[in-house]
Design an enzyme around this catalytic site. Structure first.
Site, mmCIF file in Angstrom:
data_model
loop_
_atom_site.group_PDB
_atom_site.id
_atom_site.type_symbol
_atom_site.label_atom_id
_atom_site.label_comp_id
_atom_site.label_asym_id
_atom_site.label_seq_id
_atom_site.Cartn_x
_atom_site.Cartn_y
_atom_site.Cartn_z
ATOM 1 N N SER A 153 0.846 -1.191 0.000
ATOM 2 C CA SER A 153 0.000 0.000 0.000
ATOM 3 C C SER A 153 0.880 1.239 0.000
ATOM 4 C CB SER A 153 -0.903 0.013 1.236
ATOM 5 O OG SER A 153 -1.555 1.258 1.388
ATOM 6 N N TYR A 173 -1.986 -0.602 10.403
ATOM 7 C CA TYR A 173 -2.139 -0.940 8.983
ATOM 8 C C TYR A 173 -0.951 -0.420 8.187
ATOM 9 C CZ TYR A 173 -4.161 -1.124 4.290
ATOM 10 O OH TYR A 173 -4.375 -1.384 2.957
#
Length: 320
Positions: A196, A209
């Site tokens: 990501s 995350y």
């Protein structure tokens, strides 16, 4: 007093300051041109010239985790479109069956499904290993993941934090360990790890995350260095927002592509980039973020996440 001193200094050093300014402008201009050329060569020229790797030559099967929704599902369909059989690994047996049937009907390839819950213990990898035996696996897409329900301060996170760390790091690592020996023996293969953009620059209120996605990126980069001389490509894919259930963005636009358009672009970079933002608009977003001084970036990022958190809590309160 201070302003007069500054004016005096500028007047005395105007030529030197002009040179410094010209050098700075030239540097920024060259950096911009380099970024434009890189984006053009990776996302347009490489695809037009067919420079990406032909995945079908690597093996007759591909394995995709998290393959019934979003980016993972798009990878499954796009790889099947190339004529490669796919093993779909996800939690819901029903959704797996539906996805497999749709792929077989649309692309006329073989499918296998493995229903496992990646939040469970390590015993699930014995199940997966049995299902992958005797398959010539040329491609592995590590996509399974999960995210926060909304941005949140670390001390307010519940036990889900343990699950997020586990799901975003362990499956990717152990799935890679399962398929890598066969790829090494055949001296060919591609492992695609979906990281990501939040793993490139830390994102407050998405701390866990963001940190685990940084693990995915670093794991991929280190592994690529280990295996680049063995005919194996390990690619780290670092998307910004894509219109998926995970991102909670329904409408696609120039900067938020659909899963299919994003994955089609990202697949074209295999063999061209080992660390990719996947598509030109996401690469451009990263270039813009790189222009922002880090202290300012951190404040803007925190402000955005705090605002998003407030909206989410307000929606949740209305629903209650």
């Amino acid at each position: 007093m201070a302003s007069s001193v500054i004016r005096s200094y500028v007047a005395k050093n105007v030529d030197s300051l002009a040179i410094v300014g010209a050098v700075a402008v030239a540097y920024c201009g060259l950096k911009l041109l380099r970024s434009i050329w890189r984006g053009f060569s990776v996302f347009i020229l490489a695809r037009a010239l067919g420079l990406s790797v032909n995945l079908k030559r690597l093996g007759s099967w591909a394995v995709i985790t998290g393959s019934t929704d979003g980016i993972g599902k798009a990878y499954a369909f796009e790889i099947a479109r190339m004529g490669i059989n796919v093993v779909l690994v996800s939690r819901s047996a029903e959704k797996l069956a539906d996805t497999a049937a749709e792929i077989e009907k649309k692309h006329n390839v073989k499918t296998k499904t493995v229903a496992v819950d990646f939040t469970a213990g390590p015993e699930i990898f014995d199940v997966i290993r049995e299902q992958l035996e005797d398959l010539e696996i040329g491609v592995l897409v590590n996509n399974v993941g999960m995210a926060y329900s909304h941005p949140e301060y670390f001390n307010l996170l519940d036990d889900k934090v343990r699950v997020i760390v586990s799901v975003l790091s362990c499956p990717l690592t152990l799935m890679t360990r399962l398929v890598l020996p066969g790829m090494t023996e055949r001296q060919k293969g591609v492992i695609i790890n979906v990281a990501s953009a939040s793993g490139v620059n830390p994102v407050p209120l998405l701390t866990v995350y963001s940190a685990t996605k940084a693990y995915v990126d670093f794991f991929s980069r280190a592994l690529q260095t280990e295996y680049r001389t063995k005919g194996i490509i390990i690619q780290s894919v670092r998307p910004f927002f894509v219109s998926t259930k995970l991102s909670k963005i329904r409408r696609a636009n120039l900067f938020v592509p659909t899963p299919t358009s994003y994955v089609r672009s990202a697949l074209a970079t295999i063999g061209v980039e080992t660390n990719t933002f996947g598509c030109m608009s996401h690469a451009f977003q990263n270039w813009l973020y790189d222009l922002v001084p880090k202290p300012i970036y951190d404040r803007l990022s925190l402000s955005m996440m705090v605002a998003t958190r407030k909206k989410a809590l307000k929606r949740a309160a209305k629903q209650d």
